[in-house]
Write an enzyme that holds these catalytic residues in place. Structure first.
Site, short mmCIF file in Angstrom:
data_model
loop_
_atom_site.label_atom_id
_atom_site.label_comp_id
_atom_site.label_asym_id
_atom_site.label_seq_id
_atom_site.Cartn_x
_atom_site.Cartn_y
_atom_site.Cartn_z
N CYS A 1 0.62 -1.06 -0.12
CA CYS A 1 0.21 -0.16 0.02
C CYS A 1 1.08 1.17 -0.05
O CYS A 1 0.76 2.21 -0.98
CB CYS A 1 -1.07 -0.10 1.35
SG CYS A 1 -0.17 -0.24 2.82
N TYR A 2 1.71 1.41 0.88
CA TYR A 2 2.91 2.43 0.83
C TYR A 2 3.45 2.56 -0.31
O TYR A 2 3.55 3.54 -1.03
CB TYR A 2 3.80 2.42 2.18
CG TYR A 2 3.00 2.64 3.29
CD1 TYR A 2 2.52 3.84 3.73
CD2 TYR A 2 3.11 1.69 4.18
CE1 TYR A 2 2.04 4.03 5.13
CE2 TYR A 2 2.67 1.84 5.75
CZ TYR A 2 2.18 3.07 6.06
OH TYR A 2 1.45 3.06 7.20
#
Length: 312
Positions: free
Chosen positions: A116-117
């Site tokens: 996600c990051y």
């Protein structure tokens, strides 16, 4: 004929999100194992080899084991763990990141779902490296905050249950303080950087949502940055680059801005006189940051509508 899909690890946070997006689709059929068979090696092997596509929502070692259980050339795999994100023979499942990214995913037998990051970071940084606006050896910092669902069931319990072992009533906390987070290699490799970025993650008391920030202390003109991003994602329906006038009128950006969607929104803020910029990506840590990305890749790999089952 409908494609057969097996989610290995369907009881976890990401697995449940993926199953929710696939539910009710006429073009797919889910292979399901009940609770008594989920951990039965023979049942898992049968399901893994009987599927047209498998989505792994498992810890790294378990994901590697699952891949080793597949003994046919037919089954295609999407791995949502970090086990294969920089591994040889695996295609990175971020269709928008490169001009031929969607075609690569569509043709791949093995796809690694992005973190996600890294999704927010790479969406901001990769086009600027390609355009020559950021040198590959630039010292880059990425500050990012996620909703607590990104930590899985244990972190969800810590934030929601007073009797959980790690229960907390905090509003915001930093982590990854040793600067050895497992996302760093993924960020560096797929951005095309020669120097590892300094990654400073945090978690906030909101269930879902994410903000990723990349500050540039000696930035090119803001419009050049914005134009490079717009050109990179032109025609890609899930990625939006906010126009300069709209961004200039904004005074705040909230972590929930893209929560509940599978979209990725990019913004460029800055001070031209000081040559400073803040690159910002907004996404849902469980959407484009996890389950939504897996479903998008699944659609491409099976020759289906890329946006089917996604939340726009």
């Amino acid at each position: 004929m409908t494609a057969q899909v097996f989610i290995d690890g369907a009881a976890g946070t990401t697995g449940l999100e993926i199953a929710d997006r696939l539910a009710g689709r006429a073009d797919l059929s889910l292979i399901r194992l009940d609770d008594t068979r989920r951990k039965d090696p023979a049942a898992r092997r049968e399901a893994l080899n009987g599927a047209d596509a498998v989505i792994l929502c498992l810890p790294d070692d378990a994901a590697r084991e699952a891949v080793s259980l597949i003994d046919n050339p037919h089954t295609r795999v999407i791995d949502a763990s970090t086990a294969h994100r920089v591994a040889d023979g695996w295609t990175y499942g971020f269709p928008e990141l490169e001009p031929d990214g969607a075609a690569r995913v569509a043709e791949a037998k093995r796809v690694s779902n992005p973190g996600c990051y890294p999704t927010g970071f790479l969406a901001l940084v990769r086009p600027l490296v390609v355009a020559g606006l950021l040198p590959p050896d630039a010292p880059i910092t990425v500050n990012a905050t996620s909703g607590y669902s990104g930590g899985g069931k244990a972190m969800i319990a810590a934030f929601e249950q007073a009797d959980a072992p790690d229960a907390t009533d905090t509003a915001f906390r930093l982590y990854g303080l040793s600067l050895g987070h497992k996302h760093v290699a993924e960020m560096q490799v797929h951005a095309g950087l020669t120097t590892a970025p300094l990654f400073a993650p945090a978690v906030a008391r909101t269930y879902r949502g994410m903000i990723v920030q990349v500050p540039l202390p000696a930035a090119p003109p803001l419009e050049e940055l914005r134009q490079a991003l717009q050109e990179a994602y032109q025609g890609r329906p899930l990625v939006t680059v906010v126009e300069g006038e709209e961004a200039g009128a904004m005074s705040v950006v909230t972590i929930e801005r893209q929560a509940g969607t599978d979209r990725l929104e990019l913004l460029v803020f800055g001070n031209e006189a000081r040559r400073q910029a803040r690159l910002v990506a907004c996404l849902d840590n469980l959407g484009k940051g996890a389950a939504g990305a897996a479903v998008q890749s699944l659609n491409l790999m099976l020759g289906l509508d890329e946006l089917s089952g996604l939340r726009l």
